[in-house]
Design an enzyme around this catalytic site. Sequence first.
Site, short mmCIF file in Angstrom:
data_model
loop_
_atom_site.label_atom_id
_atom_site.label_comp_id
_atom_site.label_asym_id
_atom_site.label_seq_id
_atom_site.Cartn_x
_atom_site.Cartn_y
_atom_site.Cartn_z
N ARG A 29 35.08 19.04 15.04
CA ARG A 29 34.64 18.30 13.84
C ARG A 29 33.96 19.23 12.83
O ARG A 29 34.05 19.00 11.63
CB ARG A 29 33.70 17.16 14.24
CG ARG A 29 34.46 16.00 14.84
CD ARG A 29 33.56 14.87 15.26
NE ARG A 29 34.35 13.72 15.69
CZ ARG A 29 33.87 12.69 16.32
NH1 ARG A 29 32.59 12.64 16.64
NH2 ARG A 29 34.64 11.69 16.67
N LYS A 47 42.34 -3.72 25.59
CA LYS A 47 42.10 -5.11 25.21
C LYS A 47 42.86 -5.59 23.99
O LYS A 47 42.91 -4.91 22.96
CB LYS A 47 40.60 -5.31 24.95
CG LYS A 47 39.75 -5.13 26.20
CD LYS A 47 38.29 -5.32 25.87
CE LYS A 47 37.45 -5.28 27.14
NZ LYS A 47 36.02 -5.45 26.85
N GLY A 52 40.76 8.42 18.47
CA GLY A 52 40.30 7.92 19.77
C GLY A 52 41.08 8.46 20.95
O GLY A 52 41.41 9.64 21.04
N GLY A 106 37.28 4.50 15.25
CA GLY A 106 36.96 3.17 14.69
C GLY A 106 37.44 3.00 13.27
O GLY A 106 37.96 1.94 12.89
#
Length: 422
Positions: free
Chosen positions: A40, A226, A379, A402
């Site tokens: 990063r 999910k 992710g 996110g």
Amino acid sequence: MNYNKKTVKDIDVKGKKVLLRCDFNVPQDKATGAITDDKRIRAALPTIQYLLDQGAAVIACSHLGKPAATFDSYVKKQAEKGKDPASITREEWEKSLKKLSLAPVAQRLSELLGKDVVMAADVVGPDAQAKAAALQPGQILLLENTRFEKGETKNDPELAKAMASLAEIYVSDAFGAVHRAHASTAGVAAYLPAVSGFLIEKELEIMGGALANPKRPLVAILGGSKVSSKIGVINNLLDIADTIIIGGGMAYTFAKAQGGSVGKSLLESDWLDYCNEMIAKAKDKGVKLLLPEDTLCAREFSADAEPVLCDTMAIPDDMMGMDIGPKTIEAYSQAVKGAGTVIWNGPMGVFEFPAFAEGTRAVAKALADTDAITIIGGGDSAAAVAQLGYADKMTHISTGGGASLEFLEGKELPGVACLLDK
């Protein structure tokens, strides 16, 4: 949402002080505090170097981790973990803050840039103000962890105003944080002209382009555990995509919704009706919705568990789905072959266990082998692609997990919406 935003190249930064929001939320060794992955920090270098080369004085800022900004909030956090509040000291709290200081980032950034990075002891306090005032063109200052300020996550206007007062221009380049309306990601734009850096420019150009005007057919591959975390994404992509591929743990909720037996597999019983609605919506829209035909199962969630191949609609009661099977791999790979654009978010199975990594590996290979524009939505998918050695074969790997999810949902991202339109 408008993806056409002004960038650092659209404004004159020479001789100006620039507040640059980076994403320096890097992983560190718990014992030593050493940075274990500087990806990063490296990702921020093109924008930083451009600003310095253009004669700007750069005031960089970022969050790191989730520090308790006040002693009271630290006590509350520790009490929730079962600690006696009376035994907690201020010294303990101060130590916890020290562990999340950006000082190691300043050191690594200095090494990568080959020049001194001035480190402030605070965010908007006397030290930051004095060092920002003294900063000359071509120099760089790093403010302390923005979350040491309790107003940061609340997007406190006073904090935003104080941060903005240090500079004359605001540059947003932390895509991983643009889905949050914080003082340093959105609030400061109310007080300064705000543009994007090169990282955000690339995200908006590639991901925004794939949603607004994709090269077709557009194939979306959605995995992960999910259904509930991907509701908005599936719903939004059903209006845009030509084919949607479902894998990972959420596939079993779809199987159950269609009357299948899923054994001990991951299941969200509250979302069965939703799955059937999505299947109906796909039919109405003429979108191909591909679900797993066969599944690699196991009796327990373990790396050593023996894989057993089952029909997805007939998983035995004592088994759980762990990965997509060979028939499904073939069908999904074929769907990717003819694509113009592929967006992938979420692994196909428990890829961290070698025996159940084949589905994710095969999908990554199919993307690597196609001529399509391939976009990995951050992710776990980004981690899988890197781990499997296919990262350099992808068109774009998003820097925000996110944020990329909310982007795919079609949500407005506060840290992007606040930037000046072209």
